[in-house]
Design a protein around this motif. Sequence first.
Motif, PDB file in Angstrom:
ATOM      1  N   HIS A 172       0.799  -1.466  -0.097  1.00 30.76           N
ATOM      2  CA  HIS A 172       0.078  -0.229   0.323  1.00 30.76           C
ATOM      3  C   HIS A 172       0.789   1.215   0.092  1.00 30.76           C
ATOM      4  O   HIS A 172       2.390   0.914   0.335  1.00 30.76           O
ATOM      5  CB  HIS A 172      -0.606   0.341   1.187  1.00 30.76           C
ATOM      6  N   ASP A 173       0.110   2.319  -0.146  1.00 27.30           N
ATOM      7  CA  ASP A 173       1.144   3.545  -0.481  1.00 27.30           C
ATOM      8  C   ASP A 173       1.191   4.305   1.508  1.00 27.30           C
ATOM      9  O   ASP A 173       1.772   5.175   1.057  1.00 27.30           O
ATOM     10  CB  ASP A 173      -0.187   4.221  -1.442  1.00 27.30           C
ATOM     11  N   TYR A 206      -2.053  -1.725  -4.125  1.00 24.52           N
ATOM     12  CA  TYR A 206      -2.364  -1.533  -5.003  1.00 24.52           C
ATOM     13  C   TYR A 206      -2.710  -2.121  -5.879  1.00 24.52           C
ATOM     14  O   TYR A 206      -2.957  -3.543  -5.104  1.00 24.52           O
ATOM     15  CB  TYR A 206      -0.157  -1.326  -5.207  1.00 24.52           C
ATOM     16  N   PRO A 226       5.983  -0.731  -6.376  1.00 26.41           N
ATOM     17  CA  PRO A 226       4.330  -0.208  -7.167  1.00 26.41           C
ATOM     18  C   PRO A 226       4.605  -0.543  -9.018  1.00 26.41           C
ATOM     19  O   PRO A 226       5.103   0.368  -9.364  1.00 26.41           O
ATOM     20  CB  PRO A 226       3.553   0.912  -6.388  1.00 26.41           C
ATOM     21  N   GLU A 233      -1.232   1.204 -10.078  1.00 31.78           N
ATOM     22  CA  GLU A 233      -1.949   2.379  -8.728  1.00 31.78           C
ATOM     23  C   GLU A 233      -3.445   1.584  -8.569  1.00 31.78           C
ATOM     24  O   GLU A 233      -4.089   0.541  -9.154  1.00 31.78           O
ATOM     25  CB  GLU A 233      -2.537   3.184  -9.896  1.00 31.78           C
TER      26      GLU A 233
END
Length: 404
Positions: free
Chosen positions: A90-91, A97, A106, A109
């Motif tokens: 994840h971000d 992602y 990644p 998106e």
Amino acid sequence: MNLLELEKQYKMELLDNVLPFWIEHSIDKEYGGYFTCLERDGSIFDTDKFIWLQGREVWMFSMLYNKVEKKQEWLDCAVQGGEFLKKYGHDGNYNWYFSLNRQGEPLVEPYNIFSYTFATMAFGQLYKATGNEEYAQIASKTFDIILSKSDNPKGKWNKAYPGTRNLKNFALPMILCNLALEIEHLLPPETLNDMIDTCIHEVMDVFLRPELGGIIIENVTLDGKLSDTFDGRLVNPGHAIEAMWFIMDLGVRLNNKQLIDKAVKTTLTMLEYGWDKKYGGVFYYVDRLGYPPQQLEWDQKLWWVHLETLISLLKGYKLTGSKECLEWFEKVHNYTWANFKDEEHPEWFGYLNRRSEVSLTLKGGKWKGCFHVPRGLYQCWKTLEGINQNSQAESSSCKSEVLR
């Protein structure tokens, strides 16, 4: 059919063939996480990592550890996958992602809501297995994001032009029916009950259409009306049938026989609707008005469709005693084991053409991972076990009555 022998068959296939395949071939011992792009013999043909499949494998081995046996090998497999997801998936704000490269960088998106749903399932089960509160927090925070995105799951990555043809899709309420029971240990009772009520309503009152003969469609307008378009005419029989065993499980939890009966009836309706009467097997897609489907792969026979059908039929038989469920189970069981099981290597083929010939030899890829085959085998094994136990109990009771 000998249901005792079938119980052994599903159990042995899971424990002796399928799970060892994934343990041996999928674990990335250098970077963490799992390889899912595996050829027929388990050799790796691509190293990209897809978040929803990573989450599914974490969930699978956590669930088995929790429900079948406390095998350290299964827990180790799940934890290393969970740690990879926690670090790279994840971000930083639990926006998950869609895919990563092997090292965890990644690639795509976080547009896909199912990256979120399977991360939630993964960390919910991993928390049960380990007691690690951090895993519970990840599951809970991700679930909150899912709820916030329910009206527009793709968010800013939604390609549809706003306002012209706004449709809602069956997939999210369907998966939330399952997710509700997967993470009920993490939810306040009122949140869980509201979620269950909403999901049942969406699946059984909005997407299930009595005016179409009781079939479930994939897309309706935002106000629940039919749309005479490619998307609005789309039917995915396997999707609908899979949802019905989620609904049956909810019916058991709620002690709602009417809901269970409706789910069983819908299972049989969708199976009859989607069955290929010429070559056997269940079609991937159907156009509800009989027009050519938009999906060129519409007539393929897929592994997950048939495994989910077996689960729903067995649960339907166990819960209602429906002879029709048992007759269909025998038919689908014979088709599935004859065509998807690889007699030379472990794990199952995923993709057949309409004539039931193997079209891709892979055992895993971008869409197929360590999930539907082992989950299907597990569910069938345990459902058959329950059926057989009930049968033995009834037999013992009858003998006792005779002796009296």
